[in-house]
Design a protein around this motif. Sequence first.
Motif, PDB file in Angstrom:
ATOM      1  N   ARG A 117     -29.287  52.854   1.403  1.00 30.81           N
ATOM      2  CA  ARG A 117     -28.859  51.701   0.616  1.00 30.81           C
ATOM      3  C   ARG A 117     -28.461  50.549   1.530  1.00 30.81           C
ATOM      4  NH1 ARG A 117     -25.938  55.622  -2.032  1.00 30.81           N
ATOM      5  NH2 ARG A 117     -23.993  54.764  -1.215  1.00 30.81           N
ATOM      6  N   SER A 118     -27.710  50.869   2.585  1.00 30.55           N
ATOM      7  CA  SER A 118     -27.286  49.824   3.512  1.00 30.55           C
ATOM      8  C   SER A 118     -28.485  49.174   4.179  1.00 30.55           C
ATOM      9  CB  SER A 118     -26.346  50.423   4.570  1.00 30.55           C
ATOM     10  OG  SER A 118     -25.165  50.888   3.969  1.00 30.55           O
ATOM     11  N   PHE A 178     -22.920  36.868   4.507  1.00 36.71           N
ATOM     12  CA  PHE A 178     -23.494  37.848   3.592  1.00 36.71           C
ATOM     13  C   PHE A 178     -23.041  37.589   2.165  1.00 36.71           C
ATOM     14  CE2 PHE A 178     -23.907  41.762   1.275  1.00 36.71           C
ATOM     15  CZ  PHE A 178     -25.131  42.251   1.697  1.00 36.71           C
ATOM     16  N   TRP A 179     -21.747  37.275   1.994  1.00 36.62           N
ATOM     17  CA  TRP A 179     -21.239  37.024   0.643  1.00 36.62           C
ATOM     18  C   TRP A 179     -21.936  35.814   0.020  1.00 36.62           C
ATOM     19  CZ3 TRP A 179     -17.648  40.140  -1.820  1.00 36.62           C
ATOM     20  CH2 TRP A 179     -17.237  39.705  -3.085  1.00 36.62           C
ATOM     21  N   THR A 180     -22.118  34.757   0.798  1.00 42.55           N
ATOM     22  CA  THR A 180     -22.805  33.563   0.296  1.00 42.55           C
ATOM     23  C   THR A 180     -24.238  33.896  -0.108  1.00 42.55           C
ATOM     24  OG1 THR A 180     -21.453  32.150   1.730  1.00 42.55           O
ATOM     25  CG2 THR A 180     -23.500  31.210   0.872  1.00 42.55           C
ATOM     26  N   PHE A 181     -24.887  34.756   0.678  1.00 40.23           N
ATOM     27  CA  PHE A 181     -26.265  35.150   0.366  1.00 40.23           C
ATOM     28  C   PHE A 181     -26.309  36.025  -0.888  1.00 40.23           C
ATOM     29  CE2 PHE A 181     -29.421  38.554   0.623  1.00 40.23           C
ATOM     30  CZ  PHE A 181     -30.603  37.828   0.661  1.00 40.23           C
ATOM     31  N   ASP A 210     -20.528  49.801  -1.311  1.00 40.09           N
ATOM     32  CA  ASP A 210     -21.218  49.736  -0.018  1.00 40.09           C
ATOM     33  C   ASP A 210     -20.865  48.449   0.726  1.00 40.09           C
ATOM     34  OD1 ASP A 210     -22.515  52.172  -0.144  1.00 40.09           O
ATOM     35  OD2 ASP A 210     -24.325  51.360  -1.065  1.00 40.09           O
ATOM     36  N   ILE A 211     -20.825  47.337   0.001  1.00 36.49           N
ATOM     37  CA  ILE A 211     -20.495  46.050   0.620  1.00 36.49           C
ATOM     38  C   ILE A 211     -19.064  46.068   1.145  1.00 36.49           C
ATOM     39  CG2 ILE A 211     -20.132  43.593   0.161  1.00 36.49           C
ATOM     40  CD1 ILE A 211     -22.470  43.767  -1.848  1.00 36.49           C
ATOM     41  N   TYR A 247     -11.565  53.048  -5.816  1.00 37.45           N
ATOM     42  CA  TYR A 247     -12.006  52.582  -4.494  1.00 37.45           C
ATOM     43  C   TYR A 247     -12.131  51.065  -4.476  1.00 37.45           C
ATOM     44  CZ  TYR A 247     -14.692  51.892  -0.258  1.00 37.45           C
ATOM     45  OH  TYR A 247     -15.092  51.459   0.974  1.00 37.45           O
ATOM     46  N   ILE A 248     -12.727  50.491  -5.518  1.00 38.04           N
ATOM     47  CA  ILE A 248     -12.921  49.036  -5.565  1.00 38.04           C
ATOM     48  C   ILE A 248     -11.573  48.329  -5.645  1.00 38.04           C
ATOM     49  CG2 ILE A 248     -13.827  47.138  -6.960  1.00 38.04           C
ATOM     50  CD1 ILE A 248     -16.194  48.995  -7.668  1.00 38.04           C
TER      51      ILE A 248
END
Length: 371
Positions: A7-8, A331-334, A350-351, A262-263
């Motif tokens: 996934r990563s 990464f967040w912006t993308f 995962d993020i 977890y979140i």
Amino acid sequence: MTDRSVRSLEFLERSASTARVLNLLKISRENRDSPEWRERPLFQTPALNTCLLIKHRLRRNETDAFRGRRQTATKVIVPIDNGELRSGGRYVFVNQINFEATLLEVFGIQPEHPDVNTLRLMDQLPSLDPFLMREQLRRSGIDPAPCYFALSDADLQNMLNFVKAEITPLVALCMGDASASASSIDRMASKILSNANGDGMEALGQTLRLNPEQYQEGVFCWKGFLYYKWSLKSMTSQIADVADRVGSVQVAGPVDQAAREYIGRGRQVLRNKIGKTCAGVRATLQIYDEAYASLTQEGNPLDFRDFLLEAPYLFARLGDQLGAIQHIVSFWTFRFGPRATAVGAEELMDIFMDFEIGLRGRDETDDAIAA
């Protein structure tokens, strides 16, 4: 070795390059018809020129792969199937034990091959930030196509303007005048940003009583400090925005109790770690600011000399700290841009895990991180 973090790997493949990730597979797809990409590749070996390079924080079970102690390493991931990332990828760490033998076995690359030198130069950097990566390669005579660095003319000009403002007190000191002409500032800024070893500023090195090697390495790291200082200033509002959005991003689809817990934990932990890391960046930059002020305001070169001697270590620490922040913002912006699809619980976990690993302090262990 095979990387099973499928996934990563899929997330990395879809995303643009960041300070932590250099996505050569995406660059190759977007520039395969460009003559510059074909004529000036980053790596001569095709499989390497379509790999993913990651500044990876080593887990406890990975440190034995190296002879010396280190916290991070440059991870080279070669997808088994470029068209289907679910197949996973093979990976090797730059300068791990038997590194040269692995390259020979997997890629047929001899130890003296230019690609081996390029990998080692990139491994010396604390992050894969495009500006510093370009400078590191160019000072060793390596000049790949611009598509590998994604630096806009506007960013380069803004960086130059920042350097000019930063060095104005030094120019005034050198000229023995409280004011410095625009032409003098332009000349010194160009010298500081020069890629050549003979930058015309050897007199400064002599004044600070540094040998040529100490001076060249110190000035390169000084350049890195200036870039990171500019980066932090230009990203301040984005960092605050991402930290807020980490706490409020909504999850699509079903969420079981374990994922919800977890979140919820991840939101708070990441916000705290982002703040703590930014504070660490500012503290490291303060070391430079104080040494520079001692030179330009008090006329005392000793503190700045000590800074240049310590700069390689401080540069590595600063790059490690700020590189993690830059990666999160990029990464967040993308991933969460205006046209982004909703995020599910599994992907968001995962993020969060990726961000948490990147922000983990040097004094922390892997015990709190799920593999």
